[in-house]
Scaffold this motif. Structure first.
Motif, PDB file in Angstrom:
ATOM      1  N   PRO A  16       0.816  -1.223   0.000  1.00  0.00           N
ATOM      2  CA  PRO A  16       0.000   0.000   0.000  1.00  0.00           C
ATOM      3  C   PRO A  16       0.845   1.267   0.000  1.00  0.00           C
ATOM      4  O   PRO A  16       1.936   1.310   0.581  1.00  0.00           O
ATOM      5  N   ARG A  17       0.333   2.312  -0.647  1.00  0.00           N
ATOM      6  CA  ARG A  17       1.030   3.594  -0.704  1.00  0.00           C
ATOM      7  C   ARG A  17       0.949   4.336   0.611  1.00  0.00           C
ATOM      8  O   ARG A  17       1.788   5.184   0.921  1.00  0.00           O
ATOM      9  N   GLY A  18      -0.101   4.050   1.377  1.00  0.00           N
ATOM     10  CA  GLY A  18      -0.293   4.707   2.660  1.00  0.00           C
ATOM     11  C   GLY A  18      -0.975   3.756   3.621  1.00  0.00           C
ATOM     12  O   GLY A  18      -1.271   2.600   3.283  1.00  0.00           O
ATOM     13  N   PRO A  19      -1.258   4.203   4.835  1.00  0.00           N
ATOM     14  CA  PRO A  19      -1.926   3.348   5.814  1.00  0.00           C
ATOM     15  C   PRO A  19      -3.312   2.920   5.336  1.00  0.00           C
ATOM     16  O   PRO A  19      -4.015   3.658   4.636  1.00  0.00           O
ATOM     17  N   VAL A  20      -3.691   1.716   5.728  1.00  0.00           N
ATOM     18  CA  VAL A  20      -5.007   1.164   5.420  1.00  0.00           C
ATOM     19  C   VAL A  20      -5.633   0.709   6.733  1.00  0.00           C
ATOM     20  O   VAL A  20      -4.985   0.028   7.539  1.00  0.00           O
ATOM     21  N   TYR A  21      -6.884   1.070   6.937  1.00  0.00           N
ATOM     22  CA  TYR A  21      -7.584   0.733   8.176  1.00  0.00           C
ATOM     23  C   TYR A  21      -8.890   0.030   7.833  1.00  0.00           C
ATOM     24  O   TYR A  21      -9.605   0.442   6.916  1.00  0.00           O
ATOM     25  N   PHE A  22      -9.171  -1.038   8.566  1.00  0.00           N
ATOM     26  CA  PHE A  22     -10.448  -1.740   8.461  1.00  0.00           C
ATOM     27  C   PHE A  22     -11.174  -1.554   9.791  1.00  0.00           C
ATOM     28  O   PHE A  22     -10.993  -2.341  10.728  1.00  0.00           O
ATOM     29  N   PRO A  23     -11.968  -0.482   9.917  1.00  0.00           N
ATOM     30  CA  PRO A  23     -12.533  -0.124  11.229  1.00  0.00           C
ATOM     31  C   PRO A  23     -13.432  -1.194  11.831  1.00  0.00           C
ATOM     32  O   PRO A  23     -13.406  -1.399  13.048  1.00  0.00           O
ATOM     33  N   LYS A  24     -14.238  -1.861  11.018  1.00  0.00           N
ATOM     34  CA  LYS A  24     -15.161  -2.842  11.581  1.00  0.00           C
ATOM     35  C   LYS A  24     -14.404  -3.987  12.251  1.00  0.00           C
ATOM     36  O   LYS A  24     -14.793  -4.495  13.308  1.00  0.00           O
ATOM     37  N   GLN A  25     -13.283  -4.368  11.656  1.00  0.00           N
ATOM     38  CA  GLN A  25     -12.471  -5.454  12.209  1.00  0.00           C
ATOM     39  C   GLN A  25     -11.359  -4.932  13.138  1.00  0.00           C
ATOM     40  O   GLN A  25     -10.650  -5.727  13.741  1.00  0.00           O
ATOM     41  N   ARG A  26     -11.195  -3.611  13.195  1.00  0.00           N
ATOM     42  CA  ARG A  26     -10.143  -2.971  13.994  1.00  0.00           C
ATOM     43  C   ARG A  26      -8.756  -3.499  13.625  1.00  0.00           C
ATOM     44  O   ARG A  26      -7.939  -3.834  14.481  1.00  0.00           O
ATOM     45  N   VAL A  27      -8.506  -3.538  12.327  1.00  0.00           N
ATOM     46  CA  VAL A  27      -7.214  -3.981  11.804  1.00  0.00           C
ATOM     47  C   VAL A  27      -6.542  -2.795  11.118  1.00  0.00           C
ATOM     48  O   VAL A  27      -7.141  -2.149  10.249  1.00  0.00           O
TER      49      VAL A  27
END
Length: 413
Positions: free
Chosen positions: A287-298
């Motif tokens: 990834p070019r930048g941070p990636v967040y999966f809020p529902k899974q808190r990853v």
């Protein structure tokens, strides 16, 4: 400054993480001679393996109304994003009861308004340190992607943004569909249906950045002593005795262990370890930048040629061993959210203890001993808020004047 307390010339800082070293660096800006002591070494605690996000626009209190929706059955499951092992520990139970009481909209809003002055100064404090000799650099998070399978899943974060704005803090973002999100970040899984690009955020390699602050502190004449366990802080008429040496003042910035020394100087609020897990992997499309999966808190952060995957909140003793079930829970979630992730070739599996408070606010300022100060309890935001905390607390230690932004995070509240 109190007429009975002279301007400190020599200050000991206990804790060589982001908060402690930032405080030491800013104390040097006031001409103070600093010694930093840590029971392990620089960045050995929760500053080492976290996601490294600098996201002040979304730095919010941890006790939020949505947490209560998990229910007892969910939080007792080792695969849950929020996990509380079955326990009879009265201190942990007291913390959890107080935490639950703060998971109301009204209390969240009060805490959010308290954090805004700190959030607003967060990135500027990093820039000041870099201009003053810290060689590490923050990186622009372009894009910073929060990804979801469905539009319904994204609603909770969009509502949180509305609440943040209602409290007086701006959040800049765009909503895009899954196809646009994958064009930006091909590592996103095929079932990602919607994404939110959050603007104006940054990130760091947290361990490298903290080490760079330590290098700058040393270069300006400060001492950093690793392998030094401080069992007590003894205040005498001549100063504060720490590890056999006498100082004019001491700052306790020992993370999840802050309560051990803080209780002796009147800090009654429990600092509970909210443990997070991480590991690093290779991935076909970094990834070019941070990636967040809020529902899974990853949380995912590119570091060099690898991706750090971090997450989970585990209320447990700070010194407990790593629980492999929590790593496996992260692996299971990441396998369904990312493409091309080599999750069977993990490196640097890690657990770290975030210092959490029941009201979601840090503990920063003077104690009932005017020569002993504390700085901690930032929860998930110690990296983001460490430098601004250090700047404001150094001002208070050096001048005796409490900055307005610290009044509501008084450790004796």
């Amino acid at each position: 400054m109190d007429n009975n307390v002279q301007r400190p010339q020599r200050v000991a800082v206990l804790g060589a993480g982001m908060v402690g070293l930032s405080t030491a660096w800013y104390l040097q800006e006031h001409g103070v001679d600093v010694t930093v002591l840590d029971r392990d070494d620089v960045a050995a605690g929760s500053s080492w393996g976290n996601a490294g996000w600098l996201t002040p626009s979304i730095a919010v209190p941890l006790p939020e109304p949505s947490v209560l929706k998990y229910g007892v059955r969910a939080v007792l499951s080792p695969s849950s994003p929020v996990y509380v092992p079955p326990t009879a520990d009265p201190r942990l139970l007291r913390f959890l009861i107080a935490f639950a009481r703060n998971c109301t909209p009204k209390r969240w809003q009060q805490a959010m308004r308290t954090l805004i002055p700190l959030n607003n100064g967060a990135l500027a404090a990093f820039a000041e340190m870099e201009e003053g000799g810290v060689t590490a650099r923050t990186k622009a998070a372009e894009p910073f992607t929060a990804a979801f399978r469905t539009a319904e899943d994204s609603r909770a974060l969009l509502e949180e943004f509305e609440h943040i704005r209602a409290c007086g803090q701006d959040v800049r973002f765009d909503v895009v569909d899954g196809a646009d999100a994958r064009r930006d970040e091909p590592a996103l899984g095929d079932d990602i249906g919607v994404a939110i690009r959050i603007r104006d955020e940054r990130y760091v390699d947290p361990a490298a950045y903290v080490r760079a602050i330590a290098d700058s502190v040393r270069a300006r004449g400060g001492r950093i002593l690793g392998g030094t366990e401080v069992e007590a802080v003894g205040s005498t008429t001549g100063g504060v005795v720490v590890a056999g040496e006498t100082y004019d003042a001491v700052v306790v910035a020992t993370g999840a262990w802050l309560g051990r020394l803080g209780r002796s100087v009147g800090v009654r609020r429990v600092v509970q370890a909210g443990r997070g897990y991480s590991f690093t992997i290779k991935i076909d499309d970094l990834p070019r930048g941070p990636v967040y999966f809020p529902k899974q808190r990853v949380a995912c952060t590119p570091l060099g040629d690898r991706l750090r995957i971090a997450g989970m909140m585990e209320f447990r003793d700070a010194g407990a061993p790593l629980d492999p079930r929590r790593i496996q829970a992260l692996v299971t979630e990441a396998s369904t959210l990312l493409k091309g992730a080599h999750l069977d070739q993990r490196e640097d599996e890690w657990v770290g203890a975030r210092p959490c408070t029941a009201d979601g606010l840090p503990l920063v300022g003077a104690t009932n001993d005017p020569r002993v100060f504390v700085a901690g309890g930032h929860g998930m935001w110690g990296i983001t808020l460490g430098p601004v905390t250090g700047k404001l607390l150094a001002e208070q230690v050096a001048t005796g004047v409490t900055p307005d932004a610290l009044r509501a995070v008084d450790p004796l509240r």
